[in-house]
Design a protein around this motif. Structure first.
Motif, PDB file in Angstrom:
ATOM      1  N   ARG A   8      59.549  75.565  32.282  1.00 20.02           N
ATOM      2  CA  ARG A   8      58.769  75.699  33.503  1.00 20.02           C
ATOM      3  C   ARG A   8      59.368  76.795  34.371  1.00 20.02           C
ATOM      4  NH1 ARG A   8      58.004  70.673  37.378  1.00 20.02           N
ATOM      5  NH2 ARG A   8      57.855  71.922  39.242  1.00 20.02           N
ATOM      6  N   ARG A   9      58.518  77.690  34.810  1.00 22.08           N
ATOM      7  CA  ARG A   9      58.986  78.802  35.629  1.00 22.08           C
ATOM      8  C   ARG A   9      59.208  78.324  37.055  1.00 22.08           C
ATOM      9  NH1 ARG A   9      56.793  84.929  36.298  1.00 22.08           N
ATOM     10  NH2 ARG A   9      58.403  85.490  37.736  1.00 22.08           N
ATOM     11  N   THR A  10      60.334  78.683  37.582  1.00 23.42           N
ATOM     12  CA  THR A  10      60.595  78.394  38.989  1.00 23.42           C
ATOM     13  C   THR A  10      60.589  79.710  39.748  1.00 23.42           C
ATOM     14  OG1 THR A  10      62.985  78.568  38.778  1.00 23.42           O
ATOM     15  CG2 THR A  10      62.008  76.394  38.396  1.00 23.42           C
ATOM     16  N   TRP A  11      60.236  79.640  41.001  1.00 23.51           N
ATOM     17  CA  TRP A  11      60.134  80.841  41.826  1.00 23.51           C
ATOM     18  C   TRP A  11      61.372  81.057  42.682  1.00 23.51           C
ATOM     19  CZ3 TRP A  11      56.532  84.240  40.755  1.00 23.51           C
ATOM     20  CH2 TRP A  11      55.415  83.809  40.049  1.00 23.51           C
ATOM     21  N   LYS A  12      62.310  80.133  42.649  1.00 14.46           N
ATOM     22  CA  LYS A  12      63.450  80.250  43.561  1.00 14.46           C
ATOM     23  C   LYS A  12      64.305  81.487  43.294  1.00 14.46           C
ATOM     24  CE  LYS A  12      66.898  77.546  41.173  1.00 14.46           C
ATOM     25  NZ  LYS A  12      68.006  76.693  41.328  1.00 14.46           N
ATOM     26  N   ASP A  13      64.299  81.997  42.062  1.00 11.78           N
ATOM     27  CA  ASP A  13      65.093  83.185  41.741  1.00 11.78           C
ATOM     28  C   ASP A  13      64.240  84.440  41.573  1.00 11.78           C
ATOM     29  OD1 ASP A  13      67.487  81.706  41.737  1.00 11.78           O
ATOM     30  OD2 ASP A  13      67.147  81.082  39.655  1.00 11.78           O
ATOM     31  N   ALA A  14      62.932  84.314  41.765  1.00 12.89           N
ATOM     32  CA  ALA A  14      62.043  85.460  41.579  1.00 12.89           C
ATOM     33  C   ALA A  14      62.239  86.470  42.708  1.00 12.89           C
ATOM     34  CB  ALA A  14      60.590  85.002  41.527  1.00 12.89           C
TER      35      ALA A  14
END
Length: 141
Positions: A8-14
């Motif tokens: 699952r892709r998380t956006w916290k490091d994007a």
């Protein structure tokens, strides 16, 4: 069964694509152009910056640094003369932050937008006006 699903892709490091990311996108877009077009662009310099300079904004009478996605500076190929003094190389500028802003408001992929802006500015290198480029794009759609 979680092993069967992609992570699952998380956006916290994007992070937003960097200048280097944009340079890679522009390089890939340029490499995908037909060889005969790339050959006509042999001396063309492609640069990526966050925004146009204040001098460019003033010269073009723009109200905001977000109003310009790209810029061709130089003398278009049809207007060059062998007898003319050596000038600066023709340059294309791609402006990262305005392109990202445009991307946020449209459904096109970032790669498609960068390609579109690059090809549009290369059209100016070939001596085409904005109206000429718009007519070519309309006939291609």
């Amino acid at each position: 069964m979680t092993g069967d699903r992609p992570p699952r892709r998380t956006w916290k490091d994007a992070a937003a694509p960097s200048l280097a990311d944009f340079e890679a996108l522009a390089s890939a877009a340029f490499a995908a152009l037909p060889e005969h077009f790339r050959a006509l662009c042999a001396d063309l310099v492609i640069r990526v910056e966050d925004f146009p300079t204040d001098e460019v904004l003033d010269a073009m009478h723009l109200k905001s640094e977000f109003d310009l996605l790209g810029l061709f500076q130089g003398v278009g190929l049809p207007f060059q003369a062998p007898s003319a003094p050596t000038a600066m190389p023709n340059m294309i500028w791609l402006y990262r932050r305005p392109i990202l802003d445009y991307w946020a408001d449209h459904e096109d992929t970032l790669g498609d937008i960068v390609t579109h802006v690059l090809v549009h500015e290369i059209g100016h290198h070939f001596g085409l006006s904005d109206d000429d480029i718009d007519a070519i794009e309309a006939s291609a759609d």
